[in-house]
Design a protein around this motif. Structure first.
Motif, PDB file in Angstrom:
ATOM      1  N   UNK A   1       0.790  -1.228   0.000  1.00  0.00           N
ATOM      2  CA  UNK A   1       0.000   0.000   0.000  1.00  0.00           C
ATOM      3  C   UNK A   1       0.822   1.278   0.000  1.00  0.00           C
ATOM      4  N   UNK A   2       1.913   1.331   0.711  1.00  0.00           N
ATOM      5  CA  UNK A   2       2.661   2.573   0.870  1.00  0.00           C
ATOM      6  C   UNK A   2       3.707   2.772  -0.214  1.00  0.00           C
ATOM      7  N   UNK A   3       3.716   3.968  -0.796  1.00  0.00           N
ATOM      8  CA  UNK A   3       4.747   4.321  -1.772  1.00  0.00           C
ATOM      9  C   UNK A   3       6.129   4.390  -1.126  1.00  0.00           C
ATOM     10  N   UNK A   4       6.176   4.455   0.194  1.00  0.00           N
ATOM     11  CA  UNK A   4       7.467   4.493   0.887  1.00  0.00           C
ATOM     12  C   UNK A   4       8.116   3.116   0.985  1.00  0.00           C
ATOM     13  N   UNK A   5       7.412   2.070   0.561  1.00  0.00           N
ATOM     14  CA  UNK A   5       7.981   0.718   0.515  1.00  0.00           C
ATOM     15  C   UNK A   5       8.079   0.256  -0.926  1.00  0.00           C
ATOM     16  N   UNK A   6       8.664   1.078  -1.767  1.00  0.00           N
ATOM     17  CA  UNK A   6       8.840   0.742  -3.172  1.00  0.00           C
ATOM     18  C   UNK A   6      10.283   0.925  -3.587  1.00  0.00           C
ATOM     19  N   UNK A   7      10.505   0.799  -4.884  1.00  0.00           N
ATOM     20  CA  UNK A   7      11.834   0.983  -5.475  1.00  0.00           C
ATOM     21  C   UNK A   7      11.743   2.047  -6.552  1.00  0.00           C
ATOM     22  N   UNK A   8      12.620   3.032  -6.572  1.00  0.00           N
ATOM     23  CA  UNK A   8      13.636   3.292  -5.560  1.00  0.00           C
ATOM     24  C   UNK A   8      13.004   3.814  -4.269  1.00  0.00           C
ATOM     25  N   UNK A   9      13.846   3.992  -3.271  1.00  0.00           N
ATOM     26  CA  UNK A   9      13.417   4.455  -1.951  1.00  0.00           C
ATOM     27  C   UNK A   9      12.876   5.882  -2.046  1.00  0.00           C
ATOM     28  N   UNK A  10      11.566   6.027  -1.893  1.00  0.00           N
ATOM     29  CA  UNK A  10      10.927   7.334  -2.037  1.00  0.00           C
ATOM     30  C   UNK A  10      11.453   8.344  -1.023  1.00  0.00           C
ATOM     31  N   UNK A  11      11.537   7.955   0.227  1.00  0.00           N
ATOM     32  CA  UNK A  11      12.009   8.878   1.265  1.00  0.00           C
ATOM     33  C   UNK A  11      13.418   9.382   0.935  1.00  0.00           C
ATOM     34  N   UNK A  12      14.285   8.481   0.524  1.00  0.00           N
ATOM     35  CA  UNK A  12      15.647   8.863   0.154  1.00  0.00           C
ATOM     36  C   UNK A  12      15.666   9.811  -1.037  1.00  0.00           C
ATOM     37  N   UNK A  13      14.853   9.531  -2.045  1.00  0.00           N
ATOM     38  CA  UNK A  13      14.784  10.409  -3.229  1.00  0.00           C
ATOM     39  C   UNK A  13      14.304  11.800  -2.859  1.00  0.00           C
ATOM     40  N   UNK A  14      13.306  11.868  -1.974  1.00  0.00           N
ATOM     41  CA  UNK A  14      12.779  13.169  -1.557  1.00  0.00           C
ATOM     42  C   UNK A  14      13.810  13.937  -0.733  1.00  0.00           C
ATOM     43  N   UNK A  15      14.494  13.238   0.163  1.00  0.00           N
ATOM     44  CA  UNK A  15      15.510  13.901   0.993  1.00  0.00           C
ATOM     45  C   UNK A  15      16.652  14.434   0.136  1.00  0.00           C
ATOM     46  N   UNK A  16      17.077  13.662  -0.858  1.00  0.00           N
ATOM     47  CA  UNK A  16      18.155  14.110  -1.753  1.00  0.00           C
ATOM     48  C   UNK A  16      17.796  15.413  -2.453  1.00  0.00           C
ATOM     49  N   UNK A  17      16.512  15.613  -2.733  1.00  0.00           N
ATOM     50  CA  UNK A  17      16.052  16.805  -3.444  1.00  0.00           C
ATOM     51  C   UNK A  17      15.623  17.923  -2.493  1.00  0.00           C
ATOM     52  N   UNK A  18      15.718  17.689  -1.195  1.00  0.00           N
ATOM     53  CA  UNK A  18      15.335  18.707  -0.221  1.00  0.00           C
ATOM     54  C   UNK A  18      13.839  18.957  -0.156  1.00  0.00           C
TER      55      UNK A  18
END
Length: 185
Positions: free
Chosen positions: A85-102
């Motif tokens: 259900x959660x997009x945060x448990x997909x590939x690539x890592x959504x949380x990491x991608x968002x953090x990299x972009x600020x």
């Protein structure tokens, strides 16, 4: 704040009402397309559900796995594939991608309101993002289940959407907005 639009599971397989049942909000796809256009120049994250069940319209081997045209043609910064259900448990890592972009503000839309959109919104809120769910750019389907101690419980798609809006905003996970509130005239 840097924001991103997260478009969840806007896939052709959700048009199979014989599989999913009655739905609400026929304007969902048009509102998602409007949001994508309005986010030109800002990050758009596209999420696709790759079901593990071969009989599901969303299984990668089925044509229903394909994104609807407005989303398939979007200039996505990231494509996340998931099977939960959660997009945060997909590939690539959504949380990491968002953090990299600020990115610290998320605007969510897509299908199903009370499933993947709600789960992603709850996790995003717990992770500290400023979250808005654009309710009229989501949709879901009627649901009926036998629940121990409750018997058969039925909710219409409209009731489920209202329930999601209530628990997300009332629980402090997200603000609920309309497309018109996100895209001023």
């Amino acid at each position: 704040m840097t924001r991103a639009l997260v478009v969840i599971d806007m896939q052709r397989g959700f048009d199979d009402l014989g599989f999913w049942g009655p739905t609400a909000n026929p304007d969902c796809e048009a509102n998602v397309a409007r949001l994508i256009d309005a986010f030109a120049g800002e990050p758009v994250v596209v999420v696709r559900h790759d079901s593990r069940h071969p009989e599901s319209p969303l299984h990668p081997s089925n044509p229903g796995n394909a994104l609807v045209d407005a989303v398939a043609n979007a200039d996505a910064a990231v494509l996340v594939t998931k099977n939960v259900n959660s997009a945060f448990y997909g590939e690539p890592d959504l949380h990491g991608c968002l953090q990299e972009r600020g990115i610290d503000e998320l605007v969510l839309c897509g299908i199903q309101t009370n499933m993947c959109v709600e789960t992603t919104a709850r996790m995003a809120g717990n992770l500290g993002y400023d979250v808005t769910v654009v309710l009229d750019a989501t949709r879901t389907f009627d649901l009926e289940e036998e629940i121990p101690g409750l018997g058969v419980v039925r909710r219409s798609a409209a009731e489920l959407m209202a329930g999601t809006a209530l628990v997300l905003q009332g629980g402090g996970f997200a603000r609920i907005a309309t497309t018109a509130e996100i895209i001023p005239a």
